[in-house]
Design an enzyme around this catalytic site. Structure first.
Site, PDB file in Angstrom:
ATOM      1  N   ASP A  20       0.856  -1.200   0.000  1.00 27.09           N
ATOM      2  CA  ASP A  20       0.000   0.000   0.000  1.00 27.09           C
ATOM      3  C   ASP A  20       0.887   1.244   0.000  1.00 27.09           C
ATOM      4  OD1 ASP A  20      -3.136   0.792   1.154  1.00 27.09           O
ATOM      5  OD2 ASP A  20      -1.518   2.277   1.351  1.00 27.09           O
ATOM      6  N   ILE A  21       0.584   2.189  -0.902  1.00 28.28           N
ATOM      7  CA  ILE A  21       1.375   3.421  -0.972  1.00 28.28           C
ATOM      8  C   ILE A  21       1.098   4.255   0.287  1.00 28.28           C
ATOM      9  CG2 ILE A  21       1.864   5.501  -2.314  1.00 28.28           C
ATOM     10  CD1 ILE A  21       0.949   4.051  -4.808  1.00 28.28           C
ATOM     11  N   GLU A  56      -4.866   2.283  -4.281  1.00 27.16           N
ATOM     12  CA  GLU A  56      -3.405   2.408  -4.255  1.00 27.16           C
ATOM     13  C   GLU A  56      -2.802   1.207  -3.533  1.00 27.16           C
ATOM     14  OE1 GLU A  56      -4.690   2.734  -0.995  1.00 27.16           O
ATOM     15  OE2 GLU A  56      -2.925   3.926  -0.417  1.00 27.16           O
TER      16      GLU A  56
HETATM   17  P1  GH3 Z   1      -1.900   5.389   4.284  1.00 26.23           P
HETATM   18  O1  GH3 Z   1      -0.469   5.742   4.368  1.00 26.23           O
HETATM   19  O2  GH3 Z   1      -2.490   5.114   5.616  1.00 26.23           O
HETATM   20  O3  GH3 Z   1      -2.141   4.274   3.329  1.00 26.23           O
HETATM   21  O4  GH3 Z   1      -2.660   6.677   3.730  1.00 26.23           O
HETATM   22  P2  GH3 Z   1      -3.248   6.935   2.285  1.00 26.23           P
HETATM   23  O5  GH3 Z   1      -3.477   8.399   2.145  1.00 26.23           O
HETATM   24  O6  GH3 Z   1      -2.390   6.310   1.249  1.00 26.23           O
HETATM   25  O7  GH3 Z   1      -4.594   6.113   2.353  1.00 26.23           O
HETATM   26  P3  GH3 Z   1      -6.087   6.541   2.131  1.00 26.23           P
HETATM   27  O8  GH3 Z   1      -6.851   5.250   2.100  1.00 26.23           O
HETATM   28  O9  GH3 Z   1      -6.497   7.577   3.132  1.00 26.23           O
HETATM   29  O10 GH3 Z   1      -6.126   7.217   0.707  1.00 26.23           O
HETATM   30  C1  GH3 Z   1      -5.907   6.502  -0.457  1.00 26.23           C
HETATM   31  C2  GH3 Z   1      -5.892   7.496  -1.585  1.00 26.23           C
HETATM   32  O11 GH3 Z   1      -5.649   6.852  -2.854  1.00 26.23           O
HETATM   33  C3  GH3 Z   1      -7.206   8.220  -1.736  1.00 26.23           C
HETATM   34  C4  GH3 Z   1      -7.544   8.121  -3.205  1.00 26.23           C
HETATM   35  O12 GH3 Z   1      -7.888   9.358  -3.739  1.00 26.23           O
HETATM   36  C5  GH3 Z   1      -6.257   7.633  -3.842  1.00 26.23           C
HETATM   37  N1  GH3 Z   1      -6.531   6.841  -5.025  1.00 26.23           N
HETATM   38  C6  GH3 Z   1      -7.149   5.636  -5.108  1.00 26.23           C
HETATM   39  N2  GH3 Z   1      -7.240   5.240  -6.395  1.00 26.23           N
HETATM   40  C7  GH3 Z   1      -6.659   6.211  -7.148  1.00 26.23           C
HETATM   41  C8  GH3 Z   1      -6.451   6.377  -8.551  1.00 26.23           C
HETATM   42  O13 GH3 Z   1      -6.817   5.537  -9.387  1.00 26.23           O
HETATM   43  N3  GH3 Z   1      -5.820   7.497  -8.968  1.00 26.23           N
HETATM   44  C9  GH3 Z   1      -5.399   8.452  -8.067  1.00 26.23           C
HETATM   45  N4  GH3 Z   1      -4.778   9.527  -8.539  1.00 26.23           N
HETATM   46  N5  GH3 Z   1      -5.602   8.327  -6.751  1.00 26.23           N
HETATM   47  C10 GH3 Z   1      -6.221   7.226  -6.291  1.00 26.23           C
HETATM   48 MG    MG Z   2      -2.174   4.183   1.294  1.00 29.61          MG
HETATM   49 MG    MG Z   3      -5.031   1.910   1.047  1.00 32.05          MG
END
Ligand code: GH3
Ligand code: MG
Ligand code: MG
Ligand code: MG
Length: 306
Positions: free
Chosen positions: A180-181, A224
């Protein structure tokens, strides 16, 4: 694994099966200008063997042959998961109504009576090959994540199920890595969604570069989040691969201007490994990897927990 890239140059392959070499010679001669690769077999059993080893896109199949006849070869193809999607066209002098009905009921896509018109045969071959190509492309699209071009969640679930059953049969281990990013929401907030998309593509290709065995598979699990299945891999080796993935992402030195913990983009990874004989099901292994990923997050991110 995804079979082949849609954009690669595509030369379809046709397998001709007929016990009379003169019939094969005529077909080979006339199909030579068609931009197809031609393979020939002179018996049903040889045809079946060639179909398995070369995976043709179309089979032109005689019916009356000594040993295994065309109907039997076609039946075997329909029962084999490796061959079931290869279209079969019967090309035969045996063309009473019940023969044609039988051939089509066995799953042939077409039934052509000898003697036949060569231009019509060629036109049919082209049409069947075009349909096969469309089917292959659809199957590939159904397995692929549109943004990162790696496997999608649905395909991952299928492969994991297959690998779990294989590990069960071979009494071997299987490992999972969940990735996970870190702080990706902040990355999007700082640099915009399109930079976020670009980042996801870069992370996917970087993670993929850390895998070297043909059976290893990386997929996009969710937004992500990525997941890896490593057949016949123990916990120590899976942890090594996860650590290499973490280092490779660090080495990208992608600026993360809004990160609460690091100045560059990082990932957290959870690893799990199981023996099917000692574990309820494959879902449990994914759950353990997910739990370890959560532990990596809690203990500061940019970490591997196994
Ligand atoms: P953590 O270190 O705890 O994992 O924090 P985080 O911010 O990475 O985790 P969180 O679940 O709060 O947010 C995930 C983010 O990933 C929010 C969402 O907008 C982004 N995301 C998910 N899918 C995509 C995508 O296809 N493209 C883009 N640009 N962003 C995405
Ligand atoms: Mg994340
Ligand atoms: Mg996540
Ligand atoms: Mg014959």
């Amino acid at each position: 694994m995804l079979a082949h890239c849609i954009t690669q140059e595509y030369i379809p392959r046709v397998l001709l099966v007929d016990d009379t070499p003169a019939n094969l010679d005529v077909l080979v001669e006339h199909l030579a200008g068609e931009n197809i690769e031609i393979m020939v077999a002179t018996s049903g059993s040889e045809g079946l063997h060639l179909a398995l080893t070369t995976k043709p896109d179309l089979v032109l199949l005689d019916v009356m042959m000594p040993g295994m006849d065309g109907y039997t070869m076609c039946s075997h193809m329909r029962e084999d998961p490796m061959l079931i999607d290869i279209p079969v066209v019967f090309l035969t002098a045996k063309h009473a109504e019940q023969d044609i009905e039988r051939g089509l009921e066995l799953g042939a896509v077409d039934y052509i009576a000898k003697p036949f018109s060569m231009p019509i045969l060629k036109a049919r071959v082209r049409n069947h090959l075009a349909l096969k190509r469309k089917g292959d492309q659809l199957a590939e699209l159904a397995c692929t994540d549109g943004l990162t071009h790696i496997a999608n969640r649905r395909h991952f679930d299928q492969v994991l199920g297959q690998e779990w059953r294989r590990a069960e049969r071979n009494n071997s281990e299987l490992a999972i890595i969940m990735i996970d990013i870190d702080h990706f929401k902040e990355y999007n907030d700082a640099l915009g969604h399109s930079a976020g998309d670009q980042c996801l593509r870069k992370v996917a290709s970087t993670l993929k570069a850390a895998l070297h065995r043909p059976g290893d598979m990386l997929a996009r699990y969710g937004g992500e989040e990525f997941i890896v299945v490593l057949p016949e891999t123990n916990l120590a080796n899976a942890t090594l691969i996860a650590e290499q993935m973490r280092l490779r992402i660090n080495a990208l030195t992608m600026l993360h201007p809004n990160s609460p913990s690091y100045d560059r983009l990082t990932v957290s990874l959870g690893v799990a490994c199981a023996h099917p004989a000692q574990t309820k099901n494959e879902t449990l292994v994914v759950e353990i990897a997910d739990r370890n990923l959560y532990a990596a997050k809690r203990s500061g991110r940019n970490k591997v927990v196994s």
